[in-house]
Structure formats: C-alpha cells, structure tokens
Write an enzyme that holds these catalytic residues in place. Structure first.
Site, PDB file in Angstrom:
ATOM      1  N   GLU A  33       1.035  -1.143  -0.033  1.00 45.17           N
ATOM      2  CA  GLU A  33      -0.081   0.129   0.025  1.00 45.17           C
ATOM      3  C   GLU A  33       0.806   1.118   0.018  1.00 45.17           C
ATOM      4  O   GLU A  33       1.819   1.330   0.863  1.00 45.17           O
ATOM      5  CB  GLU A  33      -0.701   0.104   1.217  1.00 45.17           C
ATOM      6  CG  GLU A  33      -1.982   1.132   1.301  1.00 45.17           C
ATOM      7  CD  GLU A  33      -2.894   1.180   2.605  1.00 45.17           C
ATOM      8  OE1 GLU A  33      -2.848   0.146   3.064  1.00 45.17           O
ATOM      9  OE2 GLU A  33      -3.388   2.274   2.648  1.00 45.17           O
ATOM     10  N   ARG A 257       4.704 -12.737   9.805  1.00 47.82           N
ATOM     11  CA  ARG A 257       5.358 -11.299   9.575  1.00 47.82           C
ATOM     12  C   ARG A 257       6.691 -11.258  10.486  1.00 47.82           C
ATOM     13  O   ARG A 257       6.756 -12.059  11.563  1.00 47.82           O
ATOM     14  CB  ARG A 257       4.330 -10.167   9.934  1.00 47.82           C
ATOM     15  CG  ARG A 257       4.000  -9.931  11.390  1.00 47.82           C
ATOM     16  CD  ARG A 257       2.853  -9.010  11.312  1.00 47.82           C
ATOM     17  NE  ARG A 257       3.283  -7.652  10.877  1.00 47.82           N
ATOM     18  CZ  ARG A 257       2.710  -6.976   9.877  1.00 47.82           C
ATOM     19  NH1 ARG A 257       1.711  -7.299   9.295  1.00 47.82           N
ATOM     20  NH2 ARG A 257       3.190  -5.730   9.812  1.00 47.82           N
ATOM     21  N   LYS A 267       4.049   0.967   9.548  1.00 48.24           N
ATOM     22  CA  LYS A 267       4.245   2.013   8.651  1.00 48.24           C
ATOM     23  C   LYS A 267       3.573   3.132   9.444  1.00 48.24           C
ATOM     24  O   LYS A 267       3.974   4.334   9.629  1.00 48.24           O
ATOM     25  CB  LYS A 267       3.593   2.037   7.549  1.00 48.24           C
ATOM     26  CG  LYS A 267       4.512   1.409   6.501  1.00 48.24           C
ATOM     27  CD  LYS A 267       3.940   1.330   5.067  1.00 48.24           C
ATOM     28  CE  LYS A 267       2.939   0.122   4.970  1.00 48.24           C
ATOM     29  NZ  LYS A 267       2.393   0.100   3.439  1.00 48.24           N
TER      30      LYS A 267
HETATM   31  P1  ATP Z   1       2.454  -2.297   8.231  1.00 42.66           P
HETATM   32  O1  ATP Z   1       1.429  -2.956   9.223  1.00 42.66           O
HETATM   33  O2  ATP Z   1       3.822  -2.023   8.515  1.00 42.66           O
HETATM   34  O3  ATP Z   1       2.036  -0.856   7.512  1.00 42.66           O
HETATM   35  P2  ATP Z   1       1.147  -3.370   5.778  1.00 42.66           P
HETATM   36  O4  ATP Z   1       1.093  -5.115   6.075  1.00 42.66           O
HETATM   37  O5  ATP Z   1       0.130  -2.803   6.077  1.00 42.66           O
HETATM   38  O6  ATP Z   1       2.504  -3.217   6.871  1.00 42.66           O
HETATM   39  P3  ATP Z   1       1.498  -3.131   3.003  1.00 42.66           P
HETATM   40  O7  ATP Z   1       1.984  -2.282   2.341  1.00 42.66           O
HETATM   41  O8  ATP Z   1       0.228  -3.734   3.176  1.00 42.66           O
HETATM   42  O9  ATP Z   1       2.087  -3.184   4.553  1.00 42.66           O
HETATM   43  O10 ATP Z   1       2.303  -4.709   2.747  1.00 42.66           O
HETATM   44  C1  ATP Z   1       2.644  -5.233   1.765  1.00 42.66           C
HETATM   45  C2  ATP Z   1       3.222  -6.613   1.626  1.00 42.66           C
HETATM   46  O11 ATP Z   1       4.335  -6.765   2.689  1.00 42.66           O
HETATM   47  C3  ATP Z   1       2.081  -7.545   2.398  1.00 42.66           C
HETATM   48  O12 ATP Z   1       1.977  -8.640   1.628  1.00 42.66           O
HETATM   49  C4  ATP Z   1       2.398  -7.648   3.738  1.00 42.66           C
HETATM   50  O13 ATP Z   1       1.704  -8.929   4.207  1.00 42.66           O
HETATM   51  C5  ATP Z   1       3.907  -7.757   3.686  1.00 42.66           C
HETATM   52  N1  ATP Z   1       4.324  -7.138   5.023  1.00 42.66           N
HETATM   53  C6  ATP Z   1       4.211  -5.989   5.712  1.00 42.66           C
HETATM   54  N2  ATP Z   1       4.857  -6.091   6.808  1.00 42.66           N
HETATM   55  C7  ATP Z   1       5.495  -7.269   7.110  1.00 42.66           C
HETATM   56  C8  ATP Z   1       6.352  -7.862   8.025  1.00 42.66           C
HETATM   57  N3  ATP Z   1       6.541  -7.386   9.066  1.00 42.66           N
HETATM   58  N4  ATP Z   1       6.829  -8.954   7.715  1.00 42.66           N
HETATM   59  C9  ATP Z   1       6.834  -9.825   6.696  1.00 42.66           C
HETATM   60  N5  ATP Z   1       6.010  -9.131   5.526  1.00 42.66           N
HETATM   61  C10 ATP Z   1       5.297  -8.060   5.787  1.00 42.66           C
HETATM   62 MG    MG Z   2      -1.729  -2.913   4.837  1.00 39.03          MG
END
Ligand code: ATP
Ligand code: MG
Length: 552
Positions: A33, A257, A267
């Site tokens: 995102e 994760r 984020k």
């Molecule tokens: P955050 O909670 O840090 O904002 P998010 O999951 O909302 O992270 P996205 O941009 O939606 O962030 O994630 C893009 C991809 O990265 C998704 O497939 C997500 O599952 C993966 N991802 C995000 N954070 C992690 C993590 N800590 N470990 C492994 N994969 C991750």
């Molecule tokens: Mg997300």
C-alpha cells in the site's frame, strides 16, 4: 558447493502444484500500500515473493494496493519502486488496484444481480452492534432484504455521489451466523469523497481491501498469493468472492510477519516517528526502513542473506537484530575497504624521526580481497593515535602504548613510548616516542616483537571528518509487546556525533566506493550530508557484537 536446503512450506506447495499440473507456471505478486516507505519486514516479503517465482522460473508482479485515497501518495510509490530495485529484484508487470476500479465495480454489480450483495443504510456503529461476537451470531440488518432492483439503483447512486460519506455501504450477503466474523456480511464498498493519487475525482466510492485484493489477484492470474498471518481469517472470504464470481482460482497462503528486536515495524508508527521528528526522516539510519538501512550502510546482499536465514515461519516470532548485524558484517568483511580514522586524537611525536621526512607506505585495501589493491598511507614524525590507546600507568596486559613499551603502528613502524607532556591540569597533551627504523611494515628486520597494533594518522596529512555513531533506536527488546507508549521507549543515546575525527587522506580520494571498515572501530558508510571536502560517515555496525555481551 552450496548445500541443498530443504524446501520451505511455500516451496513445497509450489513444487506440488507444478508437478500435479494445477498450474503451468508460477506468478506471485508484491502488493504494497503506497502509504509509507518500505521496511525490513517488507524486504522479507519481497525476497519471499520474488525468490519463490525465481526458483520455479515464474514471474512476480508489483501491484500497488491503492484503495485508500486518504493516506496514499506518489512519493511513496516512487520510493517503493526504488527500494525493490535496489534490493536486486525486477518485477514483470506494474499494476495498481485502482487500474481495476471499473472492473471491480462491474463485479459488485454482478454480485448484486445474483442476490449476493446489498446496499446497507446502517451506520458503522449500528453495523458493529449487529455483528454479534465470536460466540454469538449476528443479526440480519433490515437492509439485507432489499430487492435486486433497489440495490442496483442505490449502488449506482452511491457511485454518482448522491449520498453523504458514511451514510451507506455495499455489503456482501454471506452469513450473519458464521463462526468466522469476516464472513458476517463484510463491507465491499464505502463512500469517500477523496481525491485519489491516480484516479483523481472520478470515484467517490472505494472498494475495501477484502473486495479489491483477491479480485486483483484473480484478474492478474496470480497463482500463489502470499500474505501475513493476520489475514488467515480472511481466506474463506477471499475464496468466497472468487467462487461466486467464477474467477481465476488464485489461492492465499500465510506466513508469519517479521518482527525485529529494538524497533517498531508498522508504517503508522514509523510515520509518527518521522512526523514528530524523533528521527530526521524515513531514511534516518536508525530507522528499520530499507532507505534507512541503505543510508546506514547495509548492502542489498546482506538484507537478502538475512531474509534467507530467517526463512518462512508459520508462527509469530521476534527475530534478534544481531542476526541482521551478523549478515552485514559477513558481507562488509569481504567487500569494505580498510581505512584508518582516529576518533579521539592524542598527539604522538617521534623524536628520532628525520625532520621533514614523509614515508608513503603501501598497504592493502582489504586483506580479504586481493583484487581490492593497495593505497599509500603517509607516516611522519607527528602522528595522532586514539587517546585510550595510551596509558601512563597501564594495568598488566595493556598491549597498547605506554612508557617503555613497544607497539606497531599499522602500515608503519614499531614505536616505543619515552615520555609525556602535560598541560596545567595534568592532562596528557603529547606522547614522545622513538621509532625503530628497521621495522617498516612489510620489510621488518628488527626482530622486535610488538605486543599490539594500533591505528593512527599522520598529523599534517590528516583530514577532519564527522562520525555518526548509531545505536538501537529503542531501549527495550520487544517494543511491540510493551503497554507503554512506544515513543517513551526511545533510546535517548541512539546517536553520538564526533565532529573532528581525523582520517587518513585516502578517504578523500575514494570515488569508487562508499563503505569502509575503519580499523578497530567498525564499519562505516559515506553519508549524503557530506559537502565538498567535509566528509560525514555513518556507523553501520561495530566490528563485534558488543551489545549481546553488555546486556547479558
Ligand atoms: P504495516 O503494518 O507495516 O503498515 P502492511 O502490511 O500494512 O504493513 P503493506 O504495504 O500492506 O503493509 O504490505 C505489503 C506486503 O508486505 C504485504 O503482503 C504484507 O503482508 C507484507 N508485509 C508487511 N509487513 C511485513 C512484515 N513485518 N513481515 C513480513 N511481511 C510483511
Ligand atoms: Mg496494509
């Protein structure tokens, strides 16, 4: 030869699907995102998605999950692309969930026509109140029994902007008694009068994650859709939409994760650190962002090695940041140029050195890499060494410089301490030494065994540089598990600046590289804040894991 590693559970699934003919090729995707910069957790997901496809000769798409116009921005899109390329991966196609807004709208209309979606009049609070609990079924909303015609009409009018934000939503008609809360008539669309960074003001309704993600996967023919564990409970809904719409059978798989000690990984929290100026920006070298790690001096290879070492877990866990530090040491030990920099200078005068003489002593750039060549290190009658490399009254086993004791100066000569000069307060201002003329490095015939080897710089040749020593951003290991506001857990000593460290002059000439081992000090990276001839270096990591010992 590389040792054959056993397959991880995702590789096993892919191998099976290819063998059984369920899929002819593998297509994965990385779906960020664009609402922030990527962090090391995303790097894990990138290495996983791209690595899996690569291993089985498949492909990986980059898809921006841009369904929330309020928090998204083009700046983030650019930084994400830059970070993925820097990590060493190439995507096949670049897509945006917003590319599919027309298609998703048509899918929603199709579900309404099948009697599988309805326009909800209830507010968010009312919807929550009807949702039930994990142990009690929910109740059907009065809106649930609307006719198809009325739903089609209302949904179109939602799209046309006739209704206020929050006044109506589109819901899937699944099962309000399902034991899985996600299946209790989940939202598909909400009204938002917001400008979108790509579609502008065309839309005032936006699809929810659950309705956008799986359908986007299916449109692209993604075979294996890998996400983190918190989406496990969404899998039945992911499948439900795909089945009801009879789309390409993309399948979702979940892994744990990445959580890392002494940092935060969401984020939202990282954005807070930036906005409240606890750090200097997304690329502050203390941040767990890819841009922060890059500025700190991490290499793409070290991050890929880290992702590989932690593997894919199916249970939440907390990885020790010293593993990441181990990976960068491994890489930099092989690749970083060796240089000498004195952080806290103490003057050494060599009393038997011929006046005005300068020796340029050839020294290896990196003993671990023959191809790295050599540089010339100047040696003269006035030098600087580290203050704590000299003691007037040394304890036993002090192998550095003291009076009457021999030490070797790296890429130089053996010297012996003779006397000290002090100021009025009794602080040592100079150490006077003699040198052994036959002890020049590489051609030593003196037969003298010096106990220790010190780094130094020649006084007239020394170049002042700024050193930034970075440490853990937070004081406690598991920041996420603490009940305290994470901002109160910040380490106030996470940055120490040394303004006038003295470096050997070769540092000024190096154009080809920006990563170094400063002898006996650690690994350092050239920082973009350098201007003209004033160089700034960030400490990437110490030479050894001092933290693990100190905290035991
Ligand atoms: P955050 O909670 O840090 O904002 P998010 O999951 O909302 O992270 P996205 O941009 O939606 O962030 O994630 C893009 C991809 O990265 C998704 O497939 C997500 O599952 C993966 N991802 C995000 N954070 C992690 C993590 N800590 N470990 C492994 N994969 C991750
Ligand atoms: Mg997300």
């Amino acid at each position: 030869m590389e040792e054959a590693k056993p397959l991880n559970f995702l590789e096993e699934i892919v191998a099976k699907d290819l063998a059984s003919g369920k899929h002819q090729t593998v297509l994965t995707r990385f779906p960020p995102e664009p609402n922030g910069y990527l962090h090391i957790g995303h790097a894990k997901s990138i290495c996983l998605n791209f690595g899996l496809a690569k291993r089985y000769n498949g492909k990986t798409n980059l898809r921006f999950d841009d369904t929330n116009p309020v928090t998204e921005d083009t700046e983030y899109v650019e930084s994400i692309k830059n970070d993925i390329k820097w990590l060493g991966f190439e995507w096949t196609d670049e897509f945006y969930a917003s590319d599919y807004f027309d298609q998703l709208y048509a899918f929603a209309v199709e579900l309404i026509k099948k009697g599988l979606a309805y326009v909800e009049d209830a507010s968010a609070e009312e919807i929550a109140a009807m949702k039930g609990t994990p142990t009690e079924p929910g109740t059907n909303s009065p809106s649930r029994s609307r006719s198809v015609e009325e739903n089609l009409d209302l949904f179109e009018r939602m799209k046309n902007g006739e209704f206020k934000e929050g006044s109506r939503t589109l819901r899937a008609k699944v099962d309000m008694a399902s034991p899985n809360m996600q299946m209790r008539d989940p939202l598909m669309y909400r009204i938002k009068f917001a400008h979108h960074h790509r579609t502008g003001d065309k839309w005032c309704i936006y699809p929810m994650y659950d309705f956008a993600h799986g359908q986007s996967d299916a449109i692209e023919h993604i075979t294996h859709s890998i996400c983190t564990l918190e989406f496990s409970s969404h899998r039945p809904l992911y499948n439900w939409f795909i089945e009801q719409l009879a789309l390409f059978p993309s399948t979702q798989y979940e892994f744990a994760r990445l959580n890392l000690t002494y940092t935060v990984m969401s984020k939202r929290k990282l954005l807070q650190l930036v906005n409240e100026k606890h750090v200097t920006g997304w690329d502050d070298p203390r941040m767990p962002t890819i841009s922060g790690l890059r500025r700190r001096g991490y290499t793409p290879a070290s991050i890929r090695m880290f992702a590989d070492k932690i593997g894919v877990a199916q249970r939440e866990n907390l990885i020790d940041v010293s593993l990441l530090e181990f990976c960068i040491r491994e890489d930099l030990n092989k690749t970083a140029l060796r240089r000498m920099v004195v952080f806290n200078p103490l003057k050494v005068v060599i009393t038997n050195w011929p006046a005005g003489k300068v020796d340029m002593i050839e020294s290896e750039n990196n003993p671990e890499d023959e191809s790295s060549g050599t540089r010339l290190v100047p040696f003269s009658g006035e030098l600087y060494i580290e203050q704590d490399d000299f003691m007037e009254d040394p304890p036993k086993k002090f192998f550095r410089l003291s009076i009457g004791n021999y030490v070797r100066l790296k890429a130089g000569y053996i010297i012996k301490g003779e006397s000290v000069l002090k100021d009025e307060q009794g602080n040592i201002t100079e150490v006077h030494c003699t040198y052994v003329p036959e002890s020049r490095s590489g051609e030593d015939t003196s037969g003298i065994k010096a106990q220790g080897t010190l780094h130094y710089v020649s006084a007239v040749h020394a170049v002042p540089v700024t050193i930034r020593e970075y440490d853990r951003l937070f004081n406690i290991e598991n920041v996420g598990a603490s009940d305290e506001d994470f901002r109160t857990l910040l380490n106030p000593d996470s940055l120490q600046v040394i303004e006038n460290a003295l470096a050997e002059p070769a540092l000024l000439d190096d154009k080809a590289t920006d990563r170094y081992q400063f002898m006996r000090k650690g690994y350092f990276a050239f920082d973009k804040d350098s201007s003209g001839k004033h160089l700034v270096f960030n400490r990437t990591v110490t030479l050894k894991d001092t933290w693990a010992k100190a905290s035991k």
